[in-house]
Design a protein around this motif. Structure first.
Motif, PDB file in Angstrom:
ATOM      1  N   UNK A  23      38.524  14.944  -1.012  1.00 26.24           N
ATOM      2  CA  UNK A  23      37.839  13.834  -0.713  1.00 26.24           C
ATOM      3  C   UNK A  23      38.716  12.617  -0.671  1.00 26.24           C
ATOM      4  N   UNK A  24      39.513  12.524  -1.812  1.00 31.27           N
ATOM      5  CA  UNK A  24      40.228  11.340  -2.019  1.00 31.27           C
ATOM      6  C   UNK A  24      41.325  11.246  -0.698  1.00 31.27           C
ATOM      7  N   UNK A  25      42.016  12.567  -0.460  1.00 31.06           N
ATOM      8  CA  UNK A  25      42.958  12.681   0.638  1.00 31.06           C
ATOM      9  C   UNK A  25      42.542  12.153   1.885  1.00 31.06           C
ATOM     10  N   UNK A 156      39.595  10.815 -12.242  1.00 32.36           N
ATOM     11  CA  UNK A 156      38.669  10.947 -11.144  1.00 32.36           C
ATOM     12  C   UNK A 156      37.161  10.930 -11.623  1.00 32.36           C
ATOM     13  N   UNK A 157      36.238  10.363 -10.718  1.00 31.44           N
ATOM     14  CA  UNK A 157      34.981  10.374 -11.254  1.00 31.44           C
ATOM     15  C   UNK A 157      33.935  11.029 -10.115  1.00 31.44           C
ATOM     16  N   UNK A 158      34.433  11.993  -9.280  1.00 34.04           N
ATOM     17  CA  UNK A 158      33.820  12.902  -8.403  1.00 34.04           C
ATOM     18  C   UNK A 158      32.513  13.576  -9.020  1.00 34.04           C
ATOM     19  N   UNK A 164      24.765  10.535  -3.006  1.00 34.42           N
ATOM     20  CA  UNK A 164      24.639   9.104  -3.327  1.00 34.42           C
ATOM     21  C   UNK A 164      25.586   8.344  -3.778  1.00 34.42           C
ATOM     22  N   UNK A 165      26.101   9.117  -4.968  1.00 32.94           N
ATOM     23  CA  UNK A 165      27.216   8.503  -5.789  1.00 32.94           C
ATOM     24  C   UNK A 165      28.783   9.161  -5.015  1.00 32.94           C
ATOM     25  N   UNK A 166      29.098   8.692  -4.248  1.00 31.44           N
ATOM     26  CA  UNK A 166      30.178   9.067  -3.575  1.00 31.44           C
ATOM     27  C   UNK A 166      31.383   8.635  -4.154  1.00 31.44           C
ATOM     28  N   UNK A 170      32.061   4.450  -6.442  1.00 33.51           N
ATOM     29  CA  UNK A 170      31.882   4.866  -7.901  1.00 33.51           C
ATOM     30  C   UNK A 170      33.156   3.939  -8.140  1.00 33.51           C
ATOM     31  N   UNK A 171      32.931   3.031  -9.299  1.00 34.05           N
ATOM     32  CA  UNK A 171      33.718   1.999  -9.939  1.00 34.05           C
ATOM     33  C   UNK A 171      35.115   2.887 -10.269  1.00 34.05           C
ATOM     34  N   UNK A 172      36.273   2.278  -9.977  1.00 36.13           N
ATOM     35  CA  UNK A 172      37.421   3.149 -10.194  1.00 36.13           C
ATOM     36  C   UNK A 172      38.147   2.614 -11.456  1.00 36.13           C
ATOM     37  N   UNK A 173      38.585   3.358 -12.429  1.00 34.86           N
ATOM     38  CA  UNK A 173      39.340   2.833 -13.503  1.00 34.86           C
ATOM     39  C   UNK A 173      40.816   3.206 -12.999  1.00 34.86           C
ATOM     40  N   UNK A 174      41.758   2.272 -13.155  1.00 35.11           N
ATOM     41  CA  UNK A 174      43.068   2.513 -12.989  1.00 35.11           C
ATOM     42  C   UNK A 174      43.995   1.873 -14.177  1.00 35.11           C
TER      43      UNK A 174
END
Length: 430
Positions: A23-25, A156-158, A164-166, A170-174
């Protein structure tokens, strides 16, 4: 970096094309040029045909994506921004297995160039990115962090199966190896994540934040499982207790169940491993893991008791287990605790039949040496509904009665059904 990616002068590579990486790619590939890399050539071939091996994404998700799928590590040399999203399992002794991460780090190291970025998404213990992965990158690249390239960690937070939460919502931590790295990584991810970016102060903080997310869930579920064991001995319906307790505004809505999968049932062991290395043996986390890992044996013993109470010889009984995936409506069978339950039943010489509308029979045979039937048979002494697939939620008690012989036993591990005493079924739920 971001401008060069936008003009497609530079390329993003995503290593590991499973539930997280694919999904990320594909999301990156809507804006940038992407190389999708996976070591399994058969999976790559499927994705080249716009098929998701995990069966989570439709062919439409591949449309208009500027992505090249490959199993050839030499193709990674074209990339400049690397994202590593490979599995981080544990071995048979519950020790972190870093081989996939190490192999991916070696592959990236051999492709690394001056000015490149490497971001890890795989769940690890705090310190792994800089302590275990970075030395491999530097060794195989012959380059130095900071001077030649930069690294970061973005957990990752998949949530597989969640429509719904795709990914983008979803808030992303970096995090980054220095402030500039953190800003650049935030900018790249920020181009696809609509929910926003949270920049952690260090890579270790980002690693720790990820690993405790699932540890917290594991502990809460272990409490529910322990309560279910206690209430079972007291003759109290756990689901009714939780329903009553949930009327209080701050009661957390956790439920008992089998804790498998590649996250909740695995991640706490990474935290345990690192803590023990440093001389502290965590008691609460270990206790929670012990309870959750023991649930298959508890459920098998419960069924055995019910069989004996109805004068059924376990070695002459046939039991149907419905559902093998680690959660509902997905095909993922990794670390399935239902497989552990099946083995526990087999240890009592019970003849077990297994069905699941989502799991792959080939994957089940390869991973667990178990046979997945196409359809249930009949004349079962008991049925265990282990996973809350939508297909199972639609079933009713008359259906289960058609599957079973006299003195039917129904174990409803997800609490999907309402059964009354006069229904003529020995019903039990967690």
């Amino acid at each position: 970096m971001l401008n060069a990616l936008r003009t497609k002068e530079k390329v993003i590579a995503v290593l590991g094309l499973g539930y997280v990486g694919l999904p990320l790619a594909l999301e990156f590939a809507r804006q940038f040029r992407v190389i999708g890399y996976d070591i399994q050539a058969d999976r790559v071939a499927m994705m080249q045909r716009a098929e998701d091996p995990s069966r989570q994404m439709t062919p439409d998700a591949f449309a208009n994506a500027d992505i090249t799928f490959t199993a050839d590590p030499a193709d990674l040399r074209q990339a400049h921004f690397f994202v590593i999203a490979v599995p981080t399992p544990v071995d048979d002794y519950k020790v972190p297995d870093l081989k996939p991460l190490q192999q991916a780090s070696e592959a990236v190291g051999r492709a690394l160039k001056q000015g490149d970025y490497v971001v890890y998404e795989s769940t690890v213990y705090p310190g792994c990115t800089e302590g275990d992965c970075l030395p491999l990158l530097e060794h195989y690249a012959g380059l130095t962090l900071g001077t030649d390239f930069k690294i970061g960690y973005s957990p990752e937070r998949i949530n597989p199966g969640d429509k719904v939460r795709t990914l983008t919502t979803i808030l992303k931590i970096v995090s980054g190896s220095d402030p500039e790295a953190a800003r650049t990584i935030a900018d790249v991810y920020g181009s696809i994540i609509t929910a926003g970016i949270y920049t952690a102060p260090t890579i270790k903080v980002a690693e720790a934040a990820k690993v405790i997310e699932n540890t917290q869930r594991d502990l809460n579920i272990s409490l529910m499982n322990e309560l279910a064991i206690m209430f079972d001995k007291m003759g109290v319906d756990t689901q009714e207790v939780l329903k009553a307790a949930a009327t209080k505004w701050n009661f957390l809505p956790f439920t008992p169940g089998l804790v498998g999968g590649h996250c909740i049932g695995i991640d706490p062991y990474y935290l345990l491993y690192k803590s023990r290395q440093l001389g502290y043996d965590p008691q609460v986390i270990h206790s929670g893991r012990r309870i959750n890992d023991g649930m298959p044996a508890f459920i098998a013993t419960k069924l055995l008791q019910k069989l004996l109470q109805t004068a059924k010889n376990p070695s002459q009984t046939k039991v149907l287990v419905m559902g093998l995936t680690f959660k509902e409506n997905i095909a993922d069978i990794r670390n399935s605790k239902v497989a552990d339950l099946v083995r526990e039943l087999m240890n009592y010489s019970i003849n077990v039949h297994l069905v699941d509308p989502h799991a792959s029979p080939n994957e089940v045979a390869q991973a667990y040496r178990l046979t997945l039937m196409d359809e249930p048979a009949s004349d079962y002494d008991a049925v265990i509904v282990a996973v809350g697939h939508d297909e199972y939620r639609a079933l009713d008690l008359p259906y289960f009665k058609t599957l079973m012989n006299g003195s039917p036993i129904l174990l409803d591990l997800k609490g999907l059904y309402t059964v009354n005493a006069e229904d003529g079924v020995d019903y039990w739920r967690l």
